[in-house]
Design a protein around this motif. Structure first.
Motif, short mmCIF file in Angstrom:
data_model
loop_
_atom_site.label_atom_id
_atom_site.label_comp_id
_atom_site.label_asym_id
_atom_site.label_seq_id
_atom_site.Cartn_x
_atom_site.Cartn_y
_atom_site.Cartn_z
N ASP A 19 0.55 -1.00 0.64
CA ASP A 19 0.13 -0.18 -0.08
C ASP A 19 0.70 1.17 -0.12
N VAL A 20 1.43 1.53 0.29
CA VAL A 20 2.98 2.21 0.71
C VAL A 20 3.32 2.63 -0.65
N THR A 21 4.22 1.72 -0.91
CA THR A 21 4.87 1.66 -2.55
C THR A 21 3.29 2.47 -3.10
N ALA A 22 2.28 1.96 -3.28
CA ALA A 22 1.53 2.00 -4.26
C ALA A 22 1.02 3.85 -4.05
N ALA A 23 1.39 3.97 -2.75
CA ALA A 23 1.01 5.82 -2.64
C ALA A 23 1.67 6.53 -2.97
N ILE A 24 3.72 5.90 -2.77
CA ILE A 24 3.59 6.52 -3.30
C ILE A 24 3.67 6.63 -5.31
N ASN A 25 3.56 5.59 -5.44
CA ASN A 25 3.78 5.97 -7.40
C ASN A 25 2.41 6.91 -7.73
N ALA A 26 1.49 6.29 -6.49
CA ALA A 26 0.21 7.50 -7.18
C ALA A 26 0.54 8.94 -7.36
N ALA A 27 1.44 9.13 -6.13
CA ALA A 27 2.45 10.64 -6.13
C ALA A 27 2.70 10.88 -7.31
N ALA A 28 3.62 10.36 -7.97
CA ALA A 28 4.58 10.52 -8.86
C ALA A 28 3.92 10.21 -10.46
N LEU A 29 2.92 9.43 -10.50
CA LEU A 29 1.77 9.38 -11.23
C LEU A 29 0.53 10.79 -11.30
N ALA A 30 0.87 11.62 -9.90
CA ALA A 30 -0.30 12.65 -10.47
C ALA A 30 0.74 13.83 -10.50
N PHE A 31 1.60 13.65 -9.82
CA PHE A 31 2.37 15.44 -10.10
C PHE A 31 3.76 15.70 -10.26
N GLY A 32 4.33 13.62 -10.83
CA GLY A 32 5.73 13.53 -10.89
C GLY A 32 6.67 13.11 -9.53
N GLY A 33 6.93 12.86 -8.80
CA GLY A 33 7.57 13.00 -8.25
C GLY A 33 6.62 13.49 -6.29
N VAL A 34 7.84 13.86 -5.41
CA VAL A 34 7.39 13.98 -4.31
C VAL A 34 8.69 14.10 -3.04
N ASP A 35 8.25 15.36 -3.32
CA ASP A 35 9.51 16.46 -2.44
C ASP A 35 9.30 16.40 -1.32
N LEU A 36 7.73 16.34 -0.53
CA LEU A 36 8.07 16.70 1.49
C LEU A 36 6.48 15.19 1.98
N ILE A 37 7.30 15.26 2.72
CA ILE A 37 6.23 14.43 3.01
C ILE A 37 5.94 14.37 4.47
N VAL A 38 4.69 13.71 4.93
CA VAL A 38 4.73 14.40 6.51
C VAL A 38 4.02 12.79 7.09
N ASN A 39 4.51 12.43 7.73
CA ASN A 39 4.12 11.59 8.52
C ASN A 39 3.32 11.59 9.81
N ASN A 40 1.62 11.25 9.79
CA ASN A 40 0.87 11.88 10.63
C ASN A 40 0.15 11.77 11.12
N ALA A 41 0.40 9.56 9.99
CA ALA A 41 -0.99 8.50 10.43
C ALA A 41 -0.67 8.20 11.80
N GLY A 42 -1.75 8.48 12.30
CA GLY A 42 -1.57 7.54 13.75
C GLY A 42 -2.74 7.04 15.02
N LEU A 43 -2.61 6.65 15.77
CA LEU A 43 -3.96 5.91 16.67
C LEU A 43 -3.47 6.46 17.80
N SER A 44 -4.05 5.87 19.55
CA SER A 44 -3.81 5.76 20.29
C SER A 44 -5.10 5.09 20.99
N LEU A 45 -4.28 4.17 21.83
CA LEU A 45 -5.06 3.29 22.98
C LEU A 45 -4.70 3.78 24.38
#
Length: 674
Positions: free
Chosen positions: A477-503
């Protein structure tokens, strides 16, 4: 105001059909009489689409309004073609009233032609006739004397005079084909003008369909890769090609593998025709004089393909510099970027580039127009675009340079491409909104696809934001997400690791499943996203930013929070480790430690708020107030507060900062870094 309403309606209809004209291509006009508010006398006016607008979306604000008596008086003072640029400046002295769009270079054509309504359009079929080697004879054969051929002339006042004279000398004509350029039609009413435009366009289409060769591009010599393999190859090449195309200035990319493109790339004559370049000024101003063409098959080893692209890029830049030197004069504008705007990869597709996504996408659309033009011209004759000297005169025209200089200054993150995880709400959504507001293209990645797409739609259209599904715990899934960014806009310059949860649980109640879930999402998830993003960024050779949304809990030993706090500490150390490892590639890695972000937070809304409220002995609805009260500044921290910190780290002011953790907690001594 009936003439204006009719003009806008006609323009919108014509512009809505890509067979009639390309995006922002051509212009339309109407003449009429109104009462001069100063003299009270009737005054003849010209309403004409202004510079830079698009017919399909034209509104009254996009029209330039000029007095015809003053414009026609310019004929008597016209000093000749050497003064074309000065004549455009004189249009400003013909304007009527306040506001309106800036008059375009084609204004003279509309004002001087003796017809109440005039359309100048760039249909692919019409430009096919205009670029055919024997265009004059074909025009005669197709239309008889209803459509007149006009030899190539650079747009300007003289072209307006030429067409006005041709119309006067050919009263039976409904319009003309402009060599190397497009078509112009006229009529006494808006309806007649539109009908005449469509008669020329559909006539050209029918002639090409009936008389044209079946295989104008020659035999097919290389079939495209299957769809999935094509997408994978395109995703692997996109950041490499974007990095090459950004040698002079950072660019955003667009990829298309439409059937029109793949068919052209598969043909034996593609390299020969591509080398001739485009012809219509609207085309080559956006696609450059010619594309860069990969000369390896799509099945070549990826490493060999990348090496060859680098060689071709060096040669392209040298060739473009030589083109500039051949035609530049002492007073020519300085050479602009020498990187390609269009890169053709047989078997895969076309990559197009621009300073923003819309420009990149439109450049690709214009090259599709050019392919259609080449096919039509070769079907009925031989494709013969205007020569390079003329292309240079327009590309480095003082008027074109002035237009570029009038563009607004780019926003701070213009040309940057961001991917934010967990971006459908809370901190992630606020961060994506802030990055987009500062000019970045954003990929909204979230476990919930519908919410990701809804967030993207709130931010803007697909030229600004796209929403994708991504489970950050899943490598594929992560590889597909990076590939989707590459196909949508040409690449990636900026990653924000925000996904989270807590118990929130005490040690003795924390299960192994609780531990694994939180570490999978935040520690493992941010590791996977950072790894795949770094892989792309290294290939892209443009540096980049990775930001971790960690927590005050990464440094604070609080109660009943072992799994969450431990995984946040893991993230915090990933920041230090990756900053040390990726710095040599120009990739900066930083972290943010928020605390007490209750309002709008998905974590707090999902039960975490009730659990923490119970720990601190307050009502859940008072939790934000409680957190604010224990800070030094006594202010509540909002998702937008964290978004502001992300921008501070990735914006233009902290370019030499990496490996830091920035607290966003309104001043909490427990979270001070020691």
């Amino acid at each position: 105001m009936g003439a204006v309403q009719d003009l806008i309606a006609r323009s919108n209809r014509l512009g809505a059909d890509k067979r009639n004209t390309n995006f922002a291509g051509g212009n339309t006009s109407a003449k009429g009489t109104e009462t001069d508010p100063v003299t009270g006398e009737p005054v003849e006016l010209l309403w004409v689409k202004g510079s830079g607008g698009d017919l399909g979306t034209l509104t009254e604000a996009g029209l330039a309004v000029l007095r015809l008596d003053r414009m026609r008086a310019m004929v008597g003072t016209y000093p000749g073609v050497d003064a074309e640029d000065a004549m455009v400046g004189r249009f400003d002295y013909c304007l009527h009233g306040r506001g309106g769009a800036a008059p375009s270079i084609d204004t003279a054509m509309h004002g001087l032609v003796d017809a109440a309504h005039v359309d100048h359009l760039h249909p692919d079929s019409g430009i096919a006739f205009a670029t055919a080697a024997d265009g004059p004879a074909l025009t005669k054969e197709c239309f008889g004397d209803r459509v007149v051929w006009v030899d190539w002339r650079r747009p300007g006042f003289q072209l307006g005079l030429d067409i006005a004279a041709i119309k006067a000398a050919n009263p039976q004509a409904i319009g003309c084909i402009l060599g190397g350029h497009g078509i112009t039609a006229w009529g006494d009413t808006s309806e007649a003008c539109e009908a005449n435009s469509l008669e020329i366009i559909r006539g050209c289409e029918a002639f090409i369909a009936e008389r044209g060769k079946a295989d104008p591009f020659g035999k097919r010599i290389a079939e495209p890769l299957p769809e999935q393999a094509r997408a994978e190859r395109a995703a692997a090449l996109a950041p490499v090609i974007r990095g090459l195309a950004s040698h002079d200035k950072r660019q955003v990319g667009h990829f298309t593998d439409d059937a029109v493109v793949l068919d052209f790339l598969a043909s034996e004559r593609m390299p020969e025709l591509a080398a001739l370049g485009t012809s219509c000024p609207d085309h080559f101003l956006r696609t450059k004089v010619r594309p860069m063409v990969l000369d390896l098959p799509p099945t070549a080893p990826l490493a060999d393909t990348i090496a060859r692209l680098q060689e071709l890029h060096t040669a392209y830049r040298e060739d473009y510099a030589a083109y500039y030197q051949r035609f530049a004069s002492a007073d020519s504008p300085a050479m602009r970027g020498a990187d390609p705007a269009i890169v053709l990869v047989p078997g895969v597709g076309m990559f197009s580039f621009g300073p923003d996504k819309k420009t990149a996408r439109v450049a690709g659309e214009f090259y599709v127009n050019a392919i259609n033009v080449m096919r039509g011209a070769e079907a009925i004759s031989t494709y013969a675009p205007i020569d390079e000297a003329e292309k240079f005169r327009i590309e480095y025209w003082d008027l074109e340079e002035a237009k570029l200089q009038r563009l607004p200054a780019p926003k701070p993150l213009a040309g940057r491409i961001a991917l934010v995880t967990g971006a459908a709400g809370g901190i992630g959504k606020a961060t994506a909104e802030r990055l987009a507001a500062e000019g970045a293209c954003v990929v909204i990645a979230d476990l919930d696809l519908a919410k990701a797409q809804a967030t993207a739609a709130e931010i803007g259209n697909a030229d600004t934001a796209v929403g994708i599904a991504c489970n950050v715990t899943d490598e594929a899934d992560v590889t597909a997400a990076i590939n989707a960014a590459a196909l949508a806009f040409g690449g990636v310059d900026l990653i924000v690791n925000n996904a989270g949860l807590s118990l929130s649980k005490p040690l003795l109640e924390t299960t192994a499943a609780d531990w694994d879930l939180q570490h999978d999402v935040m520690a493992k998830g941010s590791f996977l996203v950072s790894r795949e993003a770094a892989r792309l960024m290294v290939a892209q050779r443009m540096g980049g930013d990775i930001v971790y949304i960690a927590s005050k809990n990464s440094v604070f030993a609080g109660p009943n929070n072992i799994a969450y706090s431990a995984t946040k500490a893991d993230q915090a150390h990933q920041v230090r480790l990756l900053a040390a490892e990726l710095g040599e590639h120009g990739i900066r890695v930083n972290g943010i430690n928020p605390d007490g972000v209750v309002r709008g937070s998905g974590i707090f809304a999902g039960g975490w708020g009730a659990e923490r409220a119970a720990v601190y002995g307050v009502k859940e609805e008072k939790l934000g107030e409680y957190y604010a009260g224990r800070t030094l500044l006594k202010k509540e921290v909002l998702p937008s507060s964290v978004a502001d910190a992300v921008y501070a780290l990735v914006g233009p002011d902290l370019g030499l900062t990496t490996g830091v953790h920035l607290p966003v907690d309104s001043g909490n001594p427990q979270g001070f870094l020691r």
